[in-house]
Design an enzyme around this catalytic site. Structure first.
Site, short mmCIF file in Angstrom:
data_model
loop_
_atom_site.label_atom_id
_atom_site.label_comp_id
_atom_site.label_asym_id
_atom_site.label_seq_id
_atom_site.Cartn_x
_atom_site.Cartn_y
_atom_site.Cartn_z
N LYS A 1 12.41 89.03 -21.94
CA LYS A 1 11.16 88.30 -21.65
C LYS A 1 11.02 88.14 -20.14
O LYS A 1 12.02 87.89 -19.43
CB LYS A 1 11.21 86.92 -22.33
CG LYS A 1 9.91 86.12 -22.23
CD LYS A 1 10.04 84.76 -22.91
CE LYS A 1 8.71 84.01 -22.91
NZ LYS A 1 8.83 82.67 -23.54
N SER B 1 5.01 81.66 -26.77
CA SER B 1 4.80 82.49 -25.60
C SER B 1 5.63 83.78 -25.61
O SER B 1 5.29 84.70 -24.86
CB SER B 1 5.12 81.70 -24.33
OG SER B 1 6.50 81.39 -24.29
N SER C 1 8.15 78.55 -28.70
CA SER C 1 7.82 79.87 -28.13
C SER C 1 8.72 81.02 -28.57
O SER C 1 8.43 82.17 -28.28
CB SER C 1 7.84 79.80 -26.60
OG SER C 1 6.65 79.21 -26.15
#
Ligand SMILES: [Mg+2]
Ligand SMILES: [Zn+2]
Lengths: 100, 487, 490
Positions: free
Chosen positions: B78, B155, B179
């Site tokens: 990420k 997210s 997330s």
């Protein structure tokens, strides 16, 4: 917090934007004001909860703050520190002139 | 799809050890997949040369018999994790060209255990969002439902999309209010948020420091265990890192749950939750019961206040954490005559709408005259929420809830921020209490979208969480594969 | 103005009567640690720009603070020396504001729960009086970096070397009533910090700076609106700045104006304060607990351990010097001003005449060092050598007068006084026969004067003493010369 004071208006948005150092275009201020009021209205639910005898949560882990010993273990990396700087000169970061 | 992509993390690891294929072959298969699925927009940056070198080094280790736990396994990262000499932007324009000179502890742990880095995965800007629509470089698409553009959640939307689309064997994520778990649920994969303090936050772009935790997004529970084994660990560079040894999670895969008590909180079945999710939630309860667990109705009375608390604390911390993006030492600068103007234009242009909204909320709730009414109040209610869990964990071992109130939605459909925030209604409470939680896929809804179920354990009981999740995983037999990977 | 009024320090005689000052001080003391408060970069002074900077200090994304144990110990130690309450649980807060030399966009400080709470100290005033000043709190915080504004016409240059250096902020209660008291307070705090070893107290290098909160009122009235004068780095400036700020406020108030609560700077060239433009922007620091740090906690037994490492502090030390060495309280107060002084004195006076040692140290040694602009730590005369000199005087080996010459020689050559005395043959002559020989010579050369003396001119006795001493080149024991002359001239 459901009192009148907490209702956000455009002057408040201007004040908060200034504190946050955020340039907000005039055209989007009304929308932002509405959003903030909606969110603040939503979080105002917390008024219902009686917290008179509750201490604020200081940390979720309950661990003690760890201490490190006083040794110089870092530094002398000017090149790394300045590598991503938008502007630098002779080892300094450079910004528009500040008047004190 | 290449046969090599059918392996999950654990089976690929075994196959690599058995020399069924090489890490280089596996890595190249993933690069092909990345190309074929590029329309999903999951990757912000690929580092092919770097990956190939890492894969070759792994193959050498296999040859020498010095293979490490994650040797040769290609994974995605990420974009919230700082990666040395590899662009790290947190999906924000303000960090457009930022190239860290350091590696986050968690990713370093992965590389030290032999994992191969494929590239950086998109996310909501600064991890603020639940749909992956706030990324500066555009939306990420969910590989499910061939003919529509669905949200992968957020997210960690890029991570979830890539793992579901098989363009990464596994991926790292960060979870602040859901997330990892919510995008895992939306994309039909497994996502684990560890106990706060399990994974070091050092080198991860901070959103909300008291909530942020790194964790794995994987295809299976065993993969989550394998990957978290490497990611977790005490780090002296993070004062909030727990100085606790984590047992080898691979030893807990098959322990079962006979005699364990599973709490079913009454507050998690509310209006607005989809019928298909309710039905799979009930199925899940029965599966656990059938596996020997005792089902106990419990109450977490302050659950409804979790979102209001979260939307005070997270923006407050974010408003302060994001003050460092000022165009002075790194990132994008907009020139101006005075320093203050430079700050305002740089930050006004560099941050997207959602980030600005949260900075504004955070600044407001901390500002003079409002601190007690908002921030302090929220920290008090946060304690009550934590105490709710403590009380329930006196009675039960694990808590079972749906991961989300609905399955994925079409990109661009949910416009109102408040409606968007409701996505995290089931994941936020455990985040506020710092507890570990896992979401795993248990079925598909009528439209063919995955449904996720969440298990929550007591602090630092990741071993038990893994054992229980494995039982649920076996019962659910979720063998569906996203059909829209190459759309 | 009524010239006949006798004003006390801190009073201002205005058109409308006598005003008094109300002063509170915030002292920022740099902790003498090797590394910074939350990072492992060096805290040393004067390095190349941005070289004592870690990625944490530069607030790179994802960097986190880890606290320095030594700094915590020094804060507790100082708190104990200030007779203050030690808080076993304290919290670090973020103070949020934007500034070019504040990379995080916030300063880590302590707001609601500081590490040290209320205490008090006694300060010594010039007239020998003492007064007590309350301590409000002491907290730990990070220093900011440095902005250079004179390197470029339209740019400022930023050096982060000082960013994150550990500071203790010591906040007094508004108990101070005159610029002189403020000066004495700063001196006393500096002395305590040096005894404890928490801070070198070097005001020129900025390791000790004071913010002065000043307001004025008529006696018995409520506190007036205060102004804060920032970053004063000498006792002299503190005294000047407070005086001129108080006078400015009196002038405004007497003209019917109002005081704006604001931050001001002291202009050393004009001796006046001026408003600080950049800080006037409505500040709202949005303090909240730093979520990157947990509460700082320690046990009573740990505090006790720190207490046991405390040195003898100036107030008690002063009392002990008076009893142990028989010196005056005034001399004692000078000697305890600095830890070096008292260490030097105790070494020099060990087994010697304490009073004589104090006299020689305060008058001769301090005088000579001041003239040469040398600090005591670089004194050419060691405490052992000063002690030896005192011993030579006390046992009659040399006279006080010769001692001064020996002292002068010691300042130059760094030799021990006994070596100098031996080399130059300066031992006092105390032998009867030797001295009588000199007396005989003087008498025989001054027969007229002897007659006059014997005839009643008593005043001439001093003349004979002088002649004998001169003949002995100052070495004759003056007491014996007196005695023997008296016998001879009967
Ligand atoms: Mg101050
Ligand atoms: Zn301060």
């Amino acid at each position: 917090m459901s009192n009148k004071e907490s209702i956000v208006d455009i002057p408040t948005v201007n004040k908060i934007a200034r504190l946050s150092r955020l340039n907000i275009p005039e055209a989007s201020k009304q929308n932002l004001t509405n959003d903030l009021n909606n969110i603040l209205g939503f979080v105002a639910q917390l008024d219902e909860v009686n917290t008179s005898d509750v201490k604020p949560l200081a940390s979720v882990t309950g661990h003690k703050l760890p201490l490190r010993s006083d040794k110089v273990t870092d530094g002398n990396i000017e090149d790394l520190v300045l590598k991503n700087a938008p502007e630098s000169s002779s080892g300094f970061f450079v910004v528009p002139k500040v008047i004190e | 799809m290449s046969d090599l992509l059918k392996f999950d993390l654990l089976s690929a690891s075994i196959a690599l050890k058995n020399k069924e294929f090489s890490s280089l072959e596996l890595t190249n298969a993933y690069f092909e997949a990345i190309e074929q699925t590029s329309a999903l927009g999951a990757y912000l940056e690929i580092v092919k040369d770097h990956s190939i070198n890492m894969a070759k080094a792994s193959d050498k280790n296999f040859k020498n018999g010095t293979a490490r736990p994650l040797e040769g396994l290609p994974i995605g990262v990420k974009d919230m994790f700082c990666t040395k000499d590899i662009k790290t932007t947190a999906s924000s324009k303000i960090l457009e060209n930022f190239c860290p000179t350091y590696e986050s502890t968690v990713t370093q742990n992965l590389w030290d255990d032999g994992a191969v880095m494929l590239g950086k995965l998109s996310c909501d800007e600064f991890a603020m969002g639940s749909s992956n629509e706030t990324a500066a470089k555009g939306n990420v698409v969910n590989p499910w439902l061939k003919n529509s553009k669905m949200s992968p959640g957020g997210s960690s939307g890029g991570s979830a999309s890539a793992v579901a689309a098989r363009s990464a064997l596994a991926a790292t994520g960060t979870d602040t209010g859901g997330s990892i778990r919510q995008p895992a649920a939306f994309c039909g994969i497994t996502g684990l948020k560890p106990t706060y303090g399990r994974c070091s936050r050092w080198g991860i772009v901070a959103f909300s420091s008291s909530l942020d935790q790194a964790g794995p997004l994987t295809r299976t529970v065993s993969d989550a265990a394998l990957m978290l084994n490497s990611m977790a660990g005490h780090d002296k560079k993070d004062s909030t890192s727990a100085n606790l040894e984590m047992p080898d999670l691979m030893n807990y895969l098959d322990r079962g749950i006979r005699g364990k008590k599973i709490g079913i909180p009454k507050e998690y079945t509310q209006d607005g939750i989809s019928d298909d999710i309710v039905s799979f939630y009930e199925k899940s309860i029965n599966w656990l019961k059938d596996s020997g667990a005792e089902i106990v109705p419990v109450s977490l009375p302050h659950t409804k206040y979790a979102l209001p608390v979260y939307y005070i604390i997270a923006p407050a911390e974010a408003s302060s954490n994001l003050a460092r993006y000022d165009g002075v030492r790194y990132g994008k600068r907009n020139e101006a005559a005075s320093l203050d103007e430079m700050y305002e234009i740089t930050r006004g242009n560099g941050f997207g709408e959602e980030v600005k909204r949260r900075i504004m909320i955070g600044t407001y709730v901390l500002s003079s005259g409002y601190y007690d009414a908002y921030y302090l109040k929220a920290q008090k209610v946060r304690r009550l929420i934590k105490e709710d869990f403590e009380n329930v964990f006196e009675e039960v071992d694990y808590i079972l809830t749906p991961s989300t109130p609905t399955t994925s939605f079409e990109l661009g459909k949910k416009q109102d921020p408040l409606t968007m925030y409701l996505n995290d209604i089931f994941t936020v409470p455990a985040s506020l209490a710092g507890l570990p939680g896992i979401s795993l896929p248990v079925g598909l809804d009528k439209s063919g979208l995955p449904i996720g179920i969440q298990l929550i354990a007591n602090s630092f009981d990741e071993p038990g969480l893994i054992s229980t999740a494995r039982v649920l995983e076996r019962s659910a037999e979720f063998n569906f594969i996203a059909d829209g990977a190459a759309k | 103005m009524n010239e006949s009024i006798n004003l006390k320090p801190g009073q201002i005689n205005g058109e409308t009567g006598i005003w008094e000052m109300v002063i509170g001080l915030e002292i920022h003391a740099q902790i003498s640690s090797k590394s910074k408060l939350f990072s492992g970069a060096s805290a040393s002074f004067g390095a190349e720009a941005n070289s004592n900077v870690s990625l944490v200090d530069a607030a790179m994304p994802g960097m986190l603070p880890v606290i320095n144990e030594f700094c915590v110990e020094q804060a507790v130690k100082t708190g104990l020396a200030l007779n203050a309450k030690i808080n076993n649980v304290s919290i670090f807060d973020r103070k949020n504001y934007f500034y070019a030399d504040l990379p995080q966009g916030y300063q880590i400080s302590q707001f609601t729960k500081p590490i040290v709470g209320e205490g008090e100290i006694i300060i010594d005033l010039d007239d020998g009086l003492q007064t007590t000043v309350g301590i409000e709190r002491l907290h730990l915080e990070q220093d900011a970096g440095k902005s250079l504004h004179d390197q470029h016409p339209s740019k400022s240059y930023i050096d982060l070397n000082r960013t994150g250096v550990a500071l203790m902020e010591i906040v007094s209660k508004p108990d101070i009533r005159s610029p002189q008291e403020a000066g004495a307070y700063v001196k006393k705090i500096r002395s305590i910090l040096r005894y404890v070893g928490a801070c070198d107290g070097n005001m020129e290098e900025g390791s000790l700076r004071a913010d002065c909160n000043v307001s004025v009122r008529k006696s018995g009235e409520e506190f007036g609106t205060r102004c804060e004068i920032k970053n004063l780095n000498s006792v002299r400036f503190i005294i000047q700045a407070i005086q001129s700020e108080a006078e400015r406020q009196v002038e405004i108030l007497e003209e019917g104006g109002k005081i704006n609560q604001e931050t001001r700077l002291f202009d050393t060239s004009t001796g006046e304060t001026r408003s600080m433009r950049s800080k006037e922007d409505a500040h709202d620091y949005r303090y909240f607990p730093d979520p990157d740090l947990l509460p700082l906690e320690f046990s009573d037994s740990w505090v006790q351990k720190i207490r046991e490492t405390l040195p003898e502090l100036p107030d008690l030390l002063k009392k002990r010097l008076v009893t142990d060495f028989g010196i005056t309280p005034y001399d004692a107060s000078i000697l305890v001003e600095e830890k070096d002084y008292v260490d030097f004195y105790q070494k020099a006076a060990n087994g010697k005449d304490g009073k004589l040692t104090a006299n020689w140290m305060i008058t001769e040694l301090f005088g000579a060092l001041k003239k040469e602009n040398i600090s005591l730590s670089n004194s050419p005369i060691s405490p052992e050598n000063l002690g030896q000199l005192i011993a030579l005087i006390s046992d009659g080996t040399i006279s006080g007068k010769i001692a001064k010459d020996v002292f002068a020689e010691m300042m130059i050559s760094k030799k021990s006084p006994s070596d100098i005395v031996k080399e130059k043959g300066l031992e006092q002559v105390s032998d009867d026969i030797e001295i009588l020989k000199l007396i005989d010579k003087v008498i025989s050369e001054n027969e007229d004067k002897v007659k006059d003396y014997l005839g009643g001119k008593d005043k001439l006795f001093g003349f004979f003493v002088g002649q004998v001493m001169k003949l002995s080149q100052g070495k004759a024991n003056p007491g014996m010369v007196n005695k023997l002359l008296k016998n001879k001239l009967k």
